[in-house]
Design a protein around this motif. Structure first.
Motif, PDB file in Angstrom:
ATOM      1  N   TRP A 540      -0.151   9.020  -4.534  1.00 51.25           N
ATOM      2  CA  TRP A 540      -1.478   9.790  -4.304  1.00 51.25           C
ATOM      3  C   TRP A 540      -2.359  10.880  -4.649  1.00 51.25           C
ATOM      4  CZ3 TRP A 540      -4.136  12.558  -0.017  1.00 51.25           C
ATOM      5  CH2 TRP A 540      -5.684  12.288   0.096  1.00 51.25           C
ATOM      6  N   GLU A 543      -3.180  11.125  -7.481  1.00 52.17           N
ATOM      7  CA  GLU A 543      -4.771  10.375  -7.867  1.00 52.17           C
ATOM      8  C   GLU A 543      -5.363  11.678  -7.157  1.00 52.17           C
ATOM      9  OE1 GLU A 543      -3.268   6.263  -6.818  1.00 52.17           O
ATOM     10  OE2 GLU A 543      -3.920   7.104  -5.612  1.00 52.17           O
ATOM     11  N   ALA A 549      -8.701   9.974  -6.728  1.00 59.46           N
ATOM     12  CA  ALA A 549      -8.015   8.855  -4.793  1.00 59.46           C
ATOM     13  C   ALA A 549      -8.716   8.425  -4.308  1.00 59.46           C
ATOM     14  CB  ALA A 549      -7.022  10.409  -4.636  1.00 59.46           C
ATOM     15  N   PRO A 560      -6.100   9.668   3.020  1.00 56.31           N
ATOM     16  CA  PRO A 560      -6.058   8.711   2.272  1.00 56.31           C
ATOM     17  C   PRO A 560      -7.072   7.847   2.976  1.00 56.31           C
ATOM     18  CG  PRO A 560      -4.122   9.443   2.399  1.00 56.31           C
ATOM     19  CD  PRO A 560      -5.136  10.146   3.115  1.00 56.31           C
ATOM     20  N   ALA A 564      -4.921   3.362   0.481  1.00 50.81           N
ATOM     21  CA  ALA A 564      -5.443   3.593  -0.932  1.00 50.81           C
ATOM     22  C   ALA A 564      -3.213   4.320  -1.119  1.00 50.81           C
ATOM     23  CB  ALA A 564      -5.473   5.148  -0.727  1.00 50.81           C
ATOM     24  N   ILE A 565      -2.509   4.202  -0.314  1.00 47.16           N
ATOM     25  CA  ILE A 565      -1.213   4.196  -0.607  1.00 47.16           C
ATOM     26  C   ILE A 565      -0.431   3.230  -0.350  1.00 47.16           C
ATOM     27  CG2 ILE A 565       0.769   5.368   0.725  1.00 47.16           C
ATOM     28  CD1 ILE A 565      -1.167   7.605   1.115  1.00 47.16           C
TER      29      ILE A 565
END
Ligand code: GTP
Ligand code: SPV
Ligand code: MN
Length: 623
Positions: A540, A543, A549, A560, A564-565
């Protein structure tokens, strides 16, 4: 005193005079100028084995390895006995012990009088950083400890090459070290000589042009291997402030994505909070690769060619925490210490190998613990040891929690090819972190450099066994993981961080993140698996560097989104991840208030940009 002819190797008259002056005062039996060779190291180790102080490990299982047990009182850094001495007390700041340099020199010179009686004075010329790199710095340590000589040979570039540069007139930092235990004629030496706590001093003299290190009474780690924390952090941070660079308690790693794009990441975590582990991590995410440039210290400069901040690792080896290092958690560290390694305060097994808690292998049926006592595998838990021969009773810590391995960096299987690049590596991201059982989320990105500096300044952690303290386990503020290592007023250090941000164009500055692998649930279990799974957070981070990200803007920074992880193949549930990524507003209000309170002792020396950031975050939390 028998003065060996090798003093002739010192052709720098100033260095020679300095060695002679100290020798006349400390009155060692002899003087040896170390050349840094393998033969010299082998002979010293053999002599320590012969006198019963070191144990040679099984040559087949651990070639070239030794076990050393320290005195029970001399197992970690001693912050209470560590001083920054400069003319003006305010320049040391409220977080350092201070004494007037003249007064301290008087006390310590008296302690050094005759302190090497019956012992050998070793002269250790060394370089922090690759020999001859423009970013490297030289030192000479005078010591009466063979353990220090051997460890310094692994941890620094030590010997003739460094002496050559000093003989040619290069500048160097003068370092005195004595274990503080003179031997009367006929008196037998102990395995680990050292002085009682009230006689120990770890002193850095930091006034410009007066830089020096005087250490007395301890033989352990950062107290005695003076190139490490004393020079590469305390003295270096004070020099760096003047010269416009940074000396930081940071690992340096190279991260390569499945698309074969590489990033360099540095991370500042307090002692025993996961730097070595992150630096050598084996990612659980397929296709990602971590390689190591350094595991403890980074010197960072603005590079004229790339316009970015560049980091070098000034060290040559790892002085790593043993317990918890396992085939599962850090196979690369285990491989690095397979040979040519000095182990301190771990368990000796009956077959001449070593063991420690959470090594990922069952405890040996019988062993000798770090204090030299018999210990036995527990019947209740196969990976714990007890003092009773029948395997019953309370678990003991058979290896000291701050037991260590000293291993050459080049033996790390994932050492990056750039690790000795004299120009350093360009830094793409800086992480801050610590052991925080509550409140602090898994990862959070700063909105800009000033916010990043705020994040670092607000760092805190549970105190670990890396320091002798009655606060172990309690959370304390540890800005940038530098609380015990900043060689000047910490508020000015924050200002210096802000100033470094001006040296580089905003779009070339590293992005700054705050991470926390150590959140605990109500039962006291870690909520995040950590170790190789930290690669999920690093993904992340990459990103975010690329601006790709999935993020949410929160009062405390850019975080995040819940999904998102990358959790593919990870034991962590989406619900737990969500909890790890939630802003606990009430907890954060207390957190920010705690930071504000920790700044009070600095008076108006805290930079306005940080006060403004704190106000901004407080306001956002109150909305
Ligand atoms: P110093 O050498 O003292 O500066 O320590 P360090 O920051 O290099 O810490 P290190 O990597 O040696 O880790 C210290 C301890 O933390 C070890 O017992 C590790 O097993 C443990 N540790 C490291 N990373 C993690 C993690 O991601 N999660 C958890 N739960 N423990 C970790
Ligand atoms: C630390 O305490 O951060 C260490 C170990 O890396 S020592 O060398 O003892 O400082
Ligand atoms: Mn450290």
């Amino acid at each position: 005193m028998s003065c060996c002819c090798c003093l002739d190797k010192i052709t720098n008259p100033e260095l020679k005079a300095w060695v002679k002056e100290f020798a006349d005062h400390a009155t060692p039996d002899k003087i040896v100028v170390c050349n840094g060779s393998q033969e010299e190291y082998d002979a010293l180790a053999a002599a320590e084995v012969a006198r019963g102080a070191w144990i040679k490990l099984n040559e087949e299982k651990r070639p070239g390895c030794y076990l050393v047990r320290s005195h029970e009182s001399d197992v970690a850094r001693v912050e209470g006995r560590t001083y920054i001495c400069c003319k003006n007390k305010d320049d040391a700041g409220p977080t350092n012990n201070w004494m007037d340099p003249t007064e301290m020199k008087k006390i310590m010179w008296e302690l050094y009088k005759g302190c090497m009686k019956g012992r050998t004075l070793y002269v250790i010329p060394y370089s922090m950083g690759p020999i001859g790199s423009p970013l490297s710095k030289l030192g000479v340590e005078l010591t009466d400890s063979a353990y220090v000589v051997c460890n310094m040979r692994i941890m620094t570039r030590m010997g003739d090459a460094a002496l050559d540069l000093i003989n040619k007139g290069a500048e160097y930092v003068k370092c005195y070290h004595s274990v503080g235990a003179p031997l009367e004629p006929g008196q037998e030496d102990v395995a680990w000589p050292c002085a009682p706590m009230e006689k120990k001093y770890i002193t850095q003299f930091t006034d410009p042009g007066e830089e020096a290190i005087w250490s007395f009474g301890s033989g352990y780690g950062g107290n005695a291997l003076l190139g490490k924390k004393c020079f590469a952090l305390r003295i270096a941070s004070a020099l760096a402030k003047k010269e416009g660079w940074m000396a930081e308690h940071m690992l340096i790693l190279k991260l390569t994505s499945p698309e074969n794009k590489s990033y360099f990441v540095t991370a500042a975590f307090p002692s025993a909070c996961g730097k070595t582990n992150l630096a050598m991590m084996l990612p659980t995410l397929p296709g990602w690769k971590v390689e190591t440039c350094g595991d403890d210290i980074a010197w960072i400069h603005a590079d004229k060619n790339t316009g970015k901040l560049h980091a070098i690792n000034p060290e040559n080896g790892f002085f790593g925490v043993a317990p918890g290092t396992s085939k599962v958690s850090n196979p690369n560290a285990l491989e690095a210490c397979r040979a040519n390694t000095i182990f301190t305060n771990v368990v000796l097994t009956d077959d001449g190998d070593i063991w420690w808690e959470d090594m990922g292998v069952p405890a040996p049926a019988h062993g000798i613990d770090w204090k030299g006592n018999d210990c036995y595998a527990s019947k209740e838990k196969p990976n714990k040891m007890v003092a009773n021969a029948d395997g019953t009773g309370e678990f003991i810590k058979a290896a000291h929690p701050n037991s260590r391995f000293t291993a050459p960096a080049e033996q790390c299987p994932v050492i990056a090819k750039e690790w000795e690049d004299p120009a350093g590596v360009p830094v793409d991201a800086i992480l801050f972190g610590g052991r925080r059982p509550s409140t602090i989320p898994l990862v959070n990105m700063a909105t800009d450099w000033a916010h990043g500096v705020y994040m670092g300044s607000a760092a805190g952690s549970e105190v670990t066994a890396a320091v002798i303290s009655d606060q172990i386990g309690q959370v304390r503020r540890d800005p940038m993981a530098m609380l015990p290592f900043c060689g000047y007023n910490m508020a000015d250090y924050f200002g210096h961080w802000l100033a470094m941000g001006e040296k580089v164009a905003a779009d070339k500055l590293p992005k700054v993140f705050f991470v926390n692998w150590f959140r605990k649930d109500a039962d006291g279990n870690f909520m995040w698996p950590g170790f190789g799974d930290n690669s999920r957070v690093l993904k992340w981070v990459c990103e975010a560097i690329e601006g790709k990200a999935s993020t949410k803007v929160t009062p405390i920074g850019i975080m995040p989104t819940d999904d998102a992880i990358d959790l593919a193949g990870c034991e962590t549930t989406p619900e737990t991840l969500k909890e790890l990524l939630t802003v606990d507003v009430e907890g954060w209000k207390k957190e920010v208030a705690g930071v504000k309170e920790s700044w009070e002792k600095f008076g108006d020396r805290i930079p306005a940009a940080l006060t403004a950031k704190l106000a901004e975050i407080t306001e956002a939390l109150n909305k």
